[in-house]
Design a protein around this motif. Structure first.
Motif, PDB file in Angstrom:
ATOM      1  N   GLY A  23       0.785  -1.225   0.000  1.00  0.00           N
ATOM      2  CA  GLY A  23       0.000   0.000   0.000  1.00  0.00           C
ATOM      3  C   GLY A  23       0.816   1.275   0.000  1.00  0.00           C
ATOM      4  N   ASN A  24       2.138   1.151  -0.066  1.00  0.00           N
ATOM      5  CA  ASN A  24       2.991   2.341  -0.098  1.00  0.00           C
ATOM      6  C   ASN A  24       3.041   2.926  -1.511  1.00  0.00           C
ATOM      7  N   VAL A  25       3.061   4.244  -1.596  1.00  0.00           N
ATOM      8  CA  VAL A  25       3.098   4.902  -2.890  1.00  0.00           C
ATOM      9  C   VAL A  25       4.477   4.727  -3.513  1.00  0.00           C
ATOM     10  N   ARG A  26       4.519   4.140  -4.703  1.00  0.00           N
ATOM     11  CA  ARG A  26       5.777   3.955  -5.424  1.00  0.00           C
ATOM     12  C   ARG A  26       6.109   5.175  -6.261  1.00  0.00           C
ATOM     13  N   TYR A  27       5.109   5.677  -6.983  1.00  0.00           N
ATOM     14  CA  TYR A  27       5.289   6.885  -7.784  1.00  0.00           C
ATOM     15  C   TYR A  27       3.911   7.403  -8.177  1.00  0.00           C
ATOM     16  N   VAL A  28       3.854   8.628  -8.669  1.00  0.00           N
ATOM     17  CA  VAL A  28       2.598   9.238  -9.112  1.00  0.00           C
ATOM     18  C   VAL A  28       2.634   9.353 -10.627  1.00  0.00           C
ATOM     19  N   GLU A  29       1.624   8.800 -11.256  1.00  0.00           N
ATOM     20  CA  GLU A  29       1.561   8.756 -12.715  1.00  0.00           C
ATOM     21  C   GLU A  29       0.533   9.765 -13.231  1.00  0.00           C
ATOM     22  N   CYS A  30       0.888  10.476 -14.269  1.00  0.00           N
ATOM     23  CA  CYS A  30      -0.020  11.420 -14.918  1.00  0.00           C
ATOM     24  C   CYS A  30      -0.827  10.674 -15.974  1.00  0.00           C
ATOM     25  N   GLN A  31      -2.148  10.749 -15.861  1.00  0.00           N
ATOM     26  CA  GLN A  31      -3.021  10.060 -16.800  1.00  0.00           C
ATOM     27  C   GLN A  31      -3.822  11.076 -17.612  1.00  0.00           C
ATOM     28  N   PHE A  32      -3.969  10.808 -18.897  1.00  0.00           N
ATOM     29  CA  PHE A  32      -4.812  11.623 -19.769  1.00  0.00           C
ATOM     30  C   PHE A  32      -6.205  11.021 -19.775  1.00  0.00           C
ATOM     31  N   ILE A  33      -7.195  11.788 -19.325  1.00  0.00           N
ATOM     32  CA  ILE A  33      -8.566  11.304 -19.202  1.00  0.00           C
ATOM     33  C   ILE A  33      -9.470  12.097 -20.137  1.00  0.00           C
ATOM     34  N   GLU A  34     -10.118  11.415 -21.063  1.00  0.00           N
ATOM     35  CA  GLU A  34     -11.068  12.067 -21.954  1.00  0.00           C
ATOM     36  C   GLU A  34     -12.388  12.295 -21.225  1.00  0.00           C
ATOM     37  N   GLN A  35     -12.936  13.499 -21.325  1.00  0.00           N
ATOM     38  CA  GLN A  35     -14.265  13.785 -20.820  1.00  0.00           C
ATOM     39  C   GLN A  35     -15.282  13.446 -21.906  1.00  0.00           C
ATOM     40  N   TYR A  36     -16.551  13.324 -21.507  1.00  0.00           N
ATOM     41  CA  TYR A  36     -17.532  12.888 -22.500  1.00  0.00           C
ATOM     42  C   TYR A  36     -17.696  13.911 -23.626  1.00  0.00           C
ATOM     43  N   GLN A  37     -17.543  15.217 -23.300  1.00  0.00           N
ATOM     44  CA  GLN A  37     -17.623  16.218 -24.371  1.00  0.00           C
ATOM     45  C   GLN A  37     -16.501  16.020 -25.386  1.00  0.00           C
ATOM     46  N   GLY A  38     -15.323  15.637 -24.891  1.00  0.00           N
ATOM     47  CA  GLY A  38     -14.204  15.373 -25.789  1.00  0.00           C
ATOM     48  C   GLY A  38     -14.462  14.176 -26.688  1.00  0.00           C
ATOM     49  N   VAL A  39     -15.102  13.145 -26.127  1.00  0.00           N
ATOM     50  CA  VAL A  39     -15.450  11.976 -26.933  1.00  0.00           C
ATOM     51  C   VAL A  39     -16.429  12.369 -28.035  1.00  0.00           C
ATOM     52  N   LEU A  40     -17.403  13.223 -27.690  1.00  0.00           N
ATOM     53  CA  LEU A  40     -18.368  13.675 -28.692  1.00  0.00           C
ATOM     54  C   LEU A  40     -17.688  14.498 -29.782  1.00  0.00           C
ATOM     55  N   PHE A  41     -16.779  15.394 -29.375  1.00  0.00           N
ATOM     56  CA  PHE A  41     -16.041  16.189 -30.360  1.00  0.00           C
ATOM     57  C   PHE A  41     -15.273  15.283 -31.324  1.00  0.00           C
ATOM     58  N   ALA A  42     -14.640  14.260 -30.760  1.00  0.00           N
ATOM     59  CA  ALA A  42     -13.864  13.341 -31.590  1.00  0.00           C
ATOM     60  C   ALA A  42     -14.760  12.594 -32.579  1.00  0.00           C
ATOM     61  N   LEU A  43     -15.957  12.227 -32.129  1.00  0.00           N
ATOM     62  CA  LEU A  43     -16.894  11.538 -33.015  1.00  0.00           C
ATOM     63  C   LEU A  43     -17.308  12.438 -34.180  1.00  0.00           C
ATOM     64  N   TYR A  44     -17.648  13.686 -33.874  1.00  0.00           N
ATOM     65  CA  TYR A  44     -18.077  14.610 -34.925  1.00  0.00           C
ATOM     66  C   TYR A  44     -16.946  14.910 -35.917  1.00  0.00           C
ATOM     67  N   ARG A  45     -15.718  14.890 -35.436  1.00  0.00           N
ATOM     68  CA  ARG A  45     -14.592  15.178 -36.320  1.00  0.00           C
ATOM     69  C   ARG A  45     -14.358  14.090 -37.359  1.00  0.00           C
ATOM     70  N   THR A  46     -14.909  12.903 -37.133  1.00  0.00           N
ATOM     71  CA  THR A  46     -14.777  11.837 -38.124  1.00  0.00           C
ATOM     72  C   THR A  46     -15.647  12.109 -39.351  1.00  0.00           C
TER      73      THR A  46
END
Length: 217
Positions: free
Chosen positions: A105-128
Motif C-alpha cells: 500500500g505504499n506509494v511507489r510513484y505518481v503517474e499522470c493520466q490523460f482522461i477524456e471527458q464525454y464532451q471530448g469523446v463527442l467532439f472526436a466523433l463529430y470530427r470523423t
C-alpha cells in the motif's frame, strides 16, 4: 554516459518526493519544449503544439498534485492529448494524477493520466464526419425514461422532470451515424457505472469525486 535500462526503471519506481518535482513552470516548460518535435509529429491541426503546452502548464499550476508526477508519465499523457486532439484542463479532457502503490500500500510513484471527458469523446466523433448526431445524458429517478431494443429499431423516450429530479439511476449514450436509420444506444445502470468507476484510475483527484454526473456520461 547513457543510463542503463535498470537505472531508468529504478527512477520510475522511486517514491514521490515531498517537494513537487514540477512546481517550477520553467522546469516543466523545459521538459515539454525538449519534446516539441515529438509533439508536433502527433498533434492534430485543431489543437496545436503551442496551445497544448500552455494548457499543460496551466493545469499543473492549478492542480498541484500533478506536480508530483513522473516526467515520463507527463510526456506520455501529453502525447495522448496531442494524438486525440483534445485540450487538457477543459471540458474535453484532463490530466489526472494516479498514485501507483506496492503490495503493502505504499506509494511507489505518481503517474499522470490523460482522461477524456464525454464532451471530448463527442467532439472526436463529430470530427470523423461520420456522425449525424451524438449525445449522452444522465437519467434521474423522477424522469420519464423508456428504452425499447427492438429487432429493427430502438425507441428512446427521455423526458426530464422540471423540478426535483431525484437521484441518478443510470446514464446512456446515443449515436446516429450518417445514412443510418437506427441509432446506437447504450444504457448503463448504477451497477454498471459503479464497475466503471472502480476500474477508473483517477486517484484522489478523480472526476468521480469532483463531478460524478459528468463522469457518468
Amino acid at each position: 554516459m547513457a543510463e542503463s535500462t535498470r537505472q531508468q526503471y529504478q527512477k520510475r519506481q522511486a517514491p514521490p518526493q515531498d517537494t513537487p518535482q514540477w512546481s517550477s513552470e520553467s522546469k516543466l516548460r523545459e521538459l515539454l519544449e525538449g519534446k516539441r518535435k515529438e509533439i508536433e509529429h502527433l498533434i492534430t491541426p485543431w489543437l496545436g503544439t503551442d496551445r497544448l503546452i500552455e494548457l499543460t502548464i496551466l493545469q499543473f499550476a492549478v492542480n498541484q498534485q500533478l506536480q508530483h508526477c513522473t516526467g515520463w508519465s507527463i510526456l506520455a499523457a501529453v502525447y495522448r492529448a496531442a494524438r486525440a486532439g483534445l485540450a487538457p484542463g477543459t471540458k474535453e479532457a484532463n490530466f489526472t494524477p494516479f498514485k501507483r502503490r506496492d503490495k503493502d500500500g505504499n506509494v511507489r510513484y505518481v503517474e499522470c493520466q490523460f482522461i477524456e471527458q464525454y464532451q471530448g469523446v463527442l467532439f472526436a466523433l463529430y470530427r470523423t464526419n461520420k456522425v449525424e448526431r451524438a449525445f449522452a445524458e444522465v437519467v434521474y429517478e423522477r424522469d420519464f425514461f423508456d428504452l425499447d431494443y427492438g429487432r429493427e429499431s430502438q425507441v428512446l423516450m427521455h423526458k426530464p422532470t422540471r423540478k426535483d429530479r431525484g437521484n441518478p439511476e443510470g446514464a446512456y449514450g446515443y449515436v446516429l451515424l450518417k445514412g443510418a436509420r437506427v441509432p446506437i444506444i447504450h444504457y448503463m445502470d448504477l451497477v454498471d457505472i459503479d464497475r466503471a468507476k472502480r476500474r477508473s484510475q483517477g486517484g484522489e483527484q478523480s472526476g468521480w469525486l469532483s463531478d460524478p454526473t459528468e463522469m457518468m456520461r
